[in-house]
Design a protein around this motif. Structure first.
Motif, PDB file in Angstrom:
ATOM      1  N   ASP A   3       0.787  -1.234   0.000  1.00 11.49           N
ATOM      2  CA  ASP A   3       0.000   0.000   0.000  1.00 11.49           C
ATOM      3  C   ASP A   3       0.823   1.291   0.000  1.00 11.49           C
ATOM      4  N   GLY A  43       2.231   2.417  -2.550  1.00 11.63           N
ATOM      5  CA  GLY A  43       1.964   3.063  -3.835  1.00 11.63           C
ATOM      6  C   GLY A  43       2.804   2.582  -5.003  1.00 11.63           C
ATOM      7  N   LYS A  44       3.266   1.320  -4.968  1.00 11.05           N
ATOM      8  CA  LYS A  44       4.093   0.778  -6.056  1.00 11.05           C
ATOM      9  C   LYS A  44       3.323   0.770  -7.380  1.00 11.05           C
ATOM     10  N   THR A  45       2.125   0.201  -7.324  1.00 12.60           N
ATOM     11  CA  THR A  45       1.325   0.102  -8.547  1.00 12.60           C
ATOM     12  C   THR A  45       0.924   1.482  -9.053  1.00 12.60           C
ATOM     13  N   SER A  46       0.534   2.358  -8.128  1.00 16.74           N
ATOM     14  CA  SER A  46       0.144   3.718  -8.523  1.00 16.74           C
ATOM     15  C   SER A  46       1.310   4.440  -9.184  1.00 16.74           C
ATOM     16  N   LYS A  85       3.480   9.757  -1.754  1.00 17.53           N
ATOM     17  CA  LYS A  85       2.318  10.327  -1.067  1.00 17.53           C
ATOM     18  C   LYS A  85       2.643  11.675  -0.421  1.00 17.53           C
ATOM     19  N   ASP A  89       1.798  14.438  -1.368  1.00 15.57           N
ATOM     20  CA  ASP A  89       0.655  15.358  -1.472  1.00 15.57           C
ATOM     21  C   ASP A  89      -0.149  15.376  -0.182  1.00 15.57           C
ATOM     22  N   ALA A 126       2.368   9.871  -6.567  1.00 16.28           N
ATOM     23  CA  ALA A 126       1.816   9.116  -7.695  1.00 16.28           C
ATOM     24  C   ALA A 126       0.453   9.688  -8.052  1.00 16.28           C
TER      25      ALA A 126
HETATM   26  P1  GTP Z   1       0.245  -3.473  -2.934  1.00 15.07           P
HETATM   27  O1  GTP Z   1       0.342  -3.855  -4.375  1.00 15.07           O
HETATM   28  O2  GTP Z   1      -1.001  -3.943  -2.269  1.00 15.07           O
HETATM   29  O3  GTP Z   1       1.467  -3.811  -2.138  1.00 15.07           O
HETATM   30  O4  GTP Z   1       0.117  -1.867  -2.859  1.00 15.07           O
HETATM   31  P2  GTP Z   1       0.896  -0.797  -3.696  1.00 15.07           P
HETATM   32  O5  GTP Z   1       2.185  -0.496  -3.043  1.00 15.07           O
HETATM   33  O6  GTP Z   1       0.906  -1.171  -5.109  1.00 15.07           O
HETATM   34  O7  GTP Z   1      -0.020   0.496  -3.474  1.00 15.07           O
HETATM   35  P3  GTP Z   1      -1.123   1.068  -4.435  1.00 15.07           P
HETATM   36  O8  GTP Z   1      -0.525   1.718  -5.612  1.00 15.07           O
HETATM   37  O9  GTP Z   1      -2.159   0.058  -4.663  1.00 15.07           O
HETATM   38  O10 GTP Z   1      -1.661   2.255  -3.514  1.00 15.07           O
HETATM   39  C1  GTP Z   1      -2.245   2.011  -2.242  1.00 15.07           C
HETATM   40  C2  GTP Z   1      -3.185   3.139  -1.921  1.00 15.07           C
HETATM   41  O11 GTP Z   1      -2.459   4.354  -1.790  1.00 15.07           O
HETATM   42  C3  GTP Z   1      -4.247   3.411  -2.991  1.00 15.07           C
HETATM   43  O12 GTP Z   1      -5.444   3.719  -2.362  1.00 15.07           O
HETATM   44  C4  GTP Z   1      -3.691   4.611  -3.738  1.00 15.07           C
HETATM   45  O13 GTP Z   1      -4.712   5.395  -4.304  1.00 15.07           O
HETATM   46  C5  GTP Z   1      -2.974   5.376  -2.642  1.00 15.07           C
HETATM   47  N1  GTP Z   1      -1.863   6.154  -3.161  1.00 15.07           N
HETATM   48  C6  GTP Z   1      -0.833   5.722  -3.920  1.00 15.07           C
HETATM   49  N2  GTP Z   1       0.009   6.723  -4.190  1.00 15.07           N
HETATM   50  C7  GTP Z   1      -0.499   7.835  -3.611  1.00 15.07           C
HETATM   51  C8  GTP Z   1      -0.075   9.206  -3.548  1.00 15.07           C
HETATM   52  O14 GTP Z   1       0.956   9.619  -4.083  1.00 15.07           O
HETATM   53  N3  GTP Z   1      -0.865  10.052  -2.822  1.00 15.07           N
HETATM   54  C9  GTP Z   1      -2.001   9.659  -2.206  1.00 15.07           C
HETATM   55  N4  GTP Z   1      -2.683  10.538  -1.534  1.00 15.07           N
HETATM   56  N5  GTP Z   1      -2.416   8.376  -2.257  1.00 15.07           N
HETATM   57  C10 GTP Z   1      -1.694   7.477  -2.940  1.00 15.07           C
END
Ligand code: GTP
Ligand code: MG
Length: 370
Positions: free
Chosen positions: A89, A91-94, A188, A190, A224
């Protein structure tokens, strides 16, 4: 191998087992396809069937061996291969999605995004970068254990509103063990509660000293969500890539690493392969792990058919005899006969390794009881 079953020999020669049994009968030997024959008999049979004898030796088959080095003057610059790691969570995928959004080529073509486990973007300055889609840490370690160190640079994503978490530490350790340079993306930013400075300080405890703390690990504040800092992140990746002087020889038989593979209902076995050197072309005959095949089609991450793929280029390859494993090495060979020989030799070796492991395990089990 000193002995070989009649069936195995038949397979290697691409002849019917029954025909070999018949020939052996004519030579005065009563054997079934499942029985083994010695090397001399095997050679007689091979000659009888008019095949050229070519013993497959260990060195013969180790076609991805590292002592086969390309001369310096044949090397050309290649795009960096970047892997994004970090805690759940964070934000890797984002971040990957946001980076994909900066791809000028994708923006122009407007094609449907295909998920192929790896993709390439072209920056505003026409530079190419290859990203590996966030493999789990396990996959990263597994690939490394198989000698498939395909990552040039790791991006460590840390959420500025969360901090250093268990998987952040794991990612740091994996990256250090792999000896791959790291860039920290503090994500994150922001968010009002984001505290990037705290992240930098906490990273010190794990011996990650970022530039702002007078260290040599590059760091960048990003979002992201808003896209802030992405250009800077790309610049830092390119800077790191320049320092690494990444090069490969494009004009030779291709070699690559399987990133992921599966059996597709309509298309058969499909593997995403990252080319490490050489150029893979449609029609090329290859060995991949214990499988072999001929490139029937190649598809890039934009879902487009391509005729060839060079170093650091990720492509889906169709035309494999079976499904290979992630981390398996692909290598182009001169013909199908050779491909069969090498893949059979590799599977025999894999089999021998599995069966040889059993007695040792039993010994270990029983020694505990003594
Ligand atoms: P996993 O694949 O489950 O390990 O998660 P991940 O690291 O890929 O994170 P993902 O991109 O799914 O983001 C997790 C949550 O964080 C989502 O609800 C995104 O919308 C939020 N998020 C990601 N990047 C940002 C950012 O830069 N700012 C904000 N405010 N939220 C973010
Ligand atoms: Mg994710």
């Amino acid at each position: 191998p000193e002995a070989i079953t009649v069936q195995e020999l038949a397979n290697r020669m691409a002849e019917k087992g029954a025909d070999l049994v018949k020939a052996l009968f004519n030579m005065g030997m009563m054997v079934t396809v499942n029985q083994t024959i010695d090397q001399d008999t095997a050679e007689l049979l091979v000659e009888e069937f008019g095949h050229r004898i070519q013993r497959v030796s260990e060195s013969d088959v180790d076609i991805n061996s590292s002592d086969d080095v390309d001369p310096e003057e044949t090397l050309k610059a290649r795009p960096p291969v970047v892997t994004i790691m970090g805690h759940v969570d964070h934000g890797k995928t984002s971040l990957l999605d946001a980076l994909r959004g900066t791809d000028v080529v994708r923006g122009e073509s407007g094609g449907i995004t295909q998920h192929i486990g790896a993709y390439q973007i072209t920056t505003k300055n026409k530079q190419k970068l290859t990203f590996l889609d966030t493999p789990g840490h396990e996959a990263f370690t597994q690939m490394r254990a198989r000698g498939a160190n395909v990552t040039d640079i790791v991006i460590l994503v840390v959420a500025a509103d969360d901090g250093i978490m268990p998987q952040t530490i794991e990612a740091i350790n994996h990256t250090k063990a792999a000896g791959v340079p790291m860039i920290v993306a503090i994500n994150k930013c922001d968010k009002p509660e984001a505290n990037p400075q705290k992240i930098r300080e906490r990273l010190l405890e794990h011996e990650v000293i970022v530039e702002e703390m007078s260290g040599d690990v590059q760091d960048v504040e990003v979002s992201a969500k808003s896209g802030a800092g992405l250009d800077e992140l790309i610049d830092k990746i390119m800077l790191q890539a320049e320092l690494l002087e990444l090069k490969a020889r494009p004009d030779r038989d291709a070699e690559g690493t399987v990133i992921e593979a599966q059996l597709d209902k309509g298309r058969g076995p499909v593997a995403t392969v990252l080319i490490t050197r050489g150029t893979l072309r449609r029609g090329d005959v290859f060995v991949v792990g214990t499988e072999s095949g001929r490139v029937r089609a190649m598809i890039d991450d934009k879902g487009k058919q391509v005729k060839e793929a060079g170093p650091s280029f990720p492509v889906e390859v169709l035309g494999i005899g079976g499904v290979p494993n992630a981390g398996d090495q692909l290598a182009v060979v001169e013909n199908e006969q050779r491909a069969r020989e090498v893949s059979e030799y590799r599977s025999e070796k894999a089999h021998a390794k599995r069966t040889a492991a059993t007695p040792a395990n039993f010994d270990a089990m029983f020694s505990n009881l003594k």
